[in-house]
Write an enzyme that holds these catalytic residues in place. Structure first.
Site, PDB file in Angstrom:
ATOM      1  N   GLU A 181      40.534  11.825  16.540  1.00 49.69           N
ATOM      2  CA  GLU A 181      39.842  12.685  15.589  1.00 49.69           C
ATOM      3  C   GLU A 181      39.395  11.951  14.331  1.00 49.69           C
ATOM      4  OE1 GLU A 181      42.064  16.931  16.450  1.00 49.69           O
ATOM      5  OE2 GLU A 181      42.796  15.724  14.772  1.00 49.69           O
ATOM      6  N   CYS A 205      45.765  23.000  11.469  1.00 49.42           N
ATOM      7  CA  CYS A 205      44.970  21.839  11.849  1.00 49.42           C
ATOM      8  C   CYS A 205      44.218  22.211  13.126  1.00 49.42           C
ATOM      9  CB  CYS A 205      45.847  20.612  12.064  1.00 49.42           C
ATOM     10  SG  CYS A 205      47.553  20.974  12.525  1.00 49.42           S
TER      11      CYS A 205
END
Length: 249
Positions: A149, A85
């Site tokens: 995000e 990630c």
């Protein structure tokens, strides 16, 4: 002192030097700023989301590869999470800002899987990443750092060679669905820690997609889905940093 990286960088060096893509709530790029500023909860760049991606890599037995982030990581050290990630970056020679066919994000995923896990790029063709949609979430790491995000979710089914970078990853493990449930239960009991973005995806989306991967209907689901452009927005309120639990908004 920040830990020195094998490729000549350092964790804090990456935080200062890498430029994340700043977004509005509809995932339109409105600027860029250092990874450091994007993750400092008191900085103005933390107030708006930046672009990220989460890769879920499966082997031919349909087991998913997990990693445990290294102790040297600035944000979320020593937590279990999905395969990788990270963030597409602004200003690289190989453009990671390309929107068409999610090409910029795919390029970033290929780059980061090489950096963190040592997977050769030729084992990860860009068209081998299946885009499954986006989530918008916000989560603290500690009193200073956090995440805000719009996260692109990518599946990849591929046999790969692993050469983990020990300054990025301290442990890797392939798991089946039952083993993942057991890991999440351990997190609930405080026996380990799971990243908040992974927990959100695991609790709300992952099992359905994984089951479709197992029965061979995932591609059909994607072709018939209207949700790829949708941004699934999660409650941006309080979160348990140990378990990552938060309901959908």
């Amino acid at each position: 002192m920040a830990a020195e990286m094998k490729d000549g960088g350092s964790q804090m060096g990456y935080m200062h030097g890498e430029q994340c893509l700043l977004l509005d709530d509809e995932d339109r790029v409105v600027g860029h700023d250092s990874k450091l500023n994007c993750h400092l909860t008191e900085h103005k760049s933390f107030r708006i989301p930046h672009r990220a991606f989460s890769v879920f890599l499966f082997n031919q037995n349909n087991e998913m590869l997990l990693q445990r982030r290294a102790a040297e990581k600035i944000t979320f050290p020593l937590v279990w999470t999905n395969t990788t990630c990270s963030h597409p970056l602004w200003g690289l020679e190989v453009d990671e800002t390309v929107e068409e066919e999610v090409l910029g994000v795919r390029r970033a995923a290929q780059r980061k899987l090489g950096h963190e896990l040592g997977i050769p790029a030729q084992q990860l063709p860009l068209d081998g990443f299946t885009f499954l949609g986006k989530i918008h979430y916000k989560a603290p790491s500690d009193e200073k750092f956090g995440e805000h995000e719009i996260d692109y979710m990518l599946f990849c089914k591929q046999e790969v060679d692993l050469f983990p970078n020990e300054e990025e990853v301290c442990q890797v493990q392939y798991v089946d669905q039952k083993q993942l449930r057991e890991l999440l239960q351990e997190a609930d009991r405080g026996q380990c820690t799971v990243s908040p973005w992974f927990r959100l995806i695991a609790d709300n989306l992952l099992e359905s997609w994984w089951s479709k991967l197992l029965d061979g209907t995932l591609d059909q689901e994607i072709m018939s889905s209207d949700g790829l452009k949708e941004i699934r927005k999660f409650d941006l309120g309080n979160i348990d940093p140990a378990t990552g639990r938060r309901p959908l908004a």
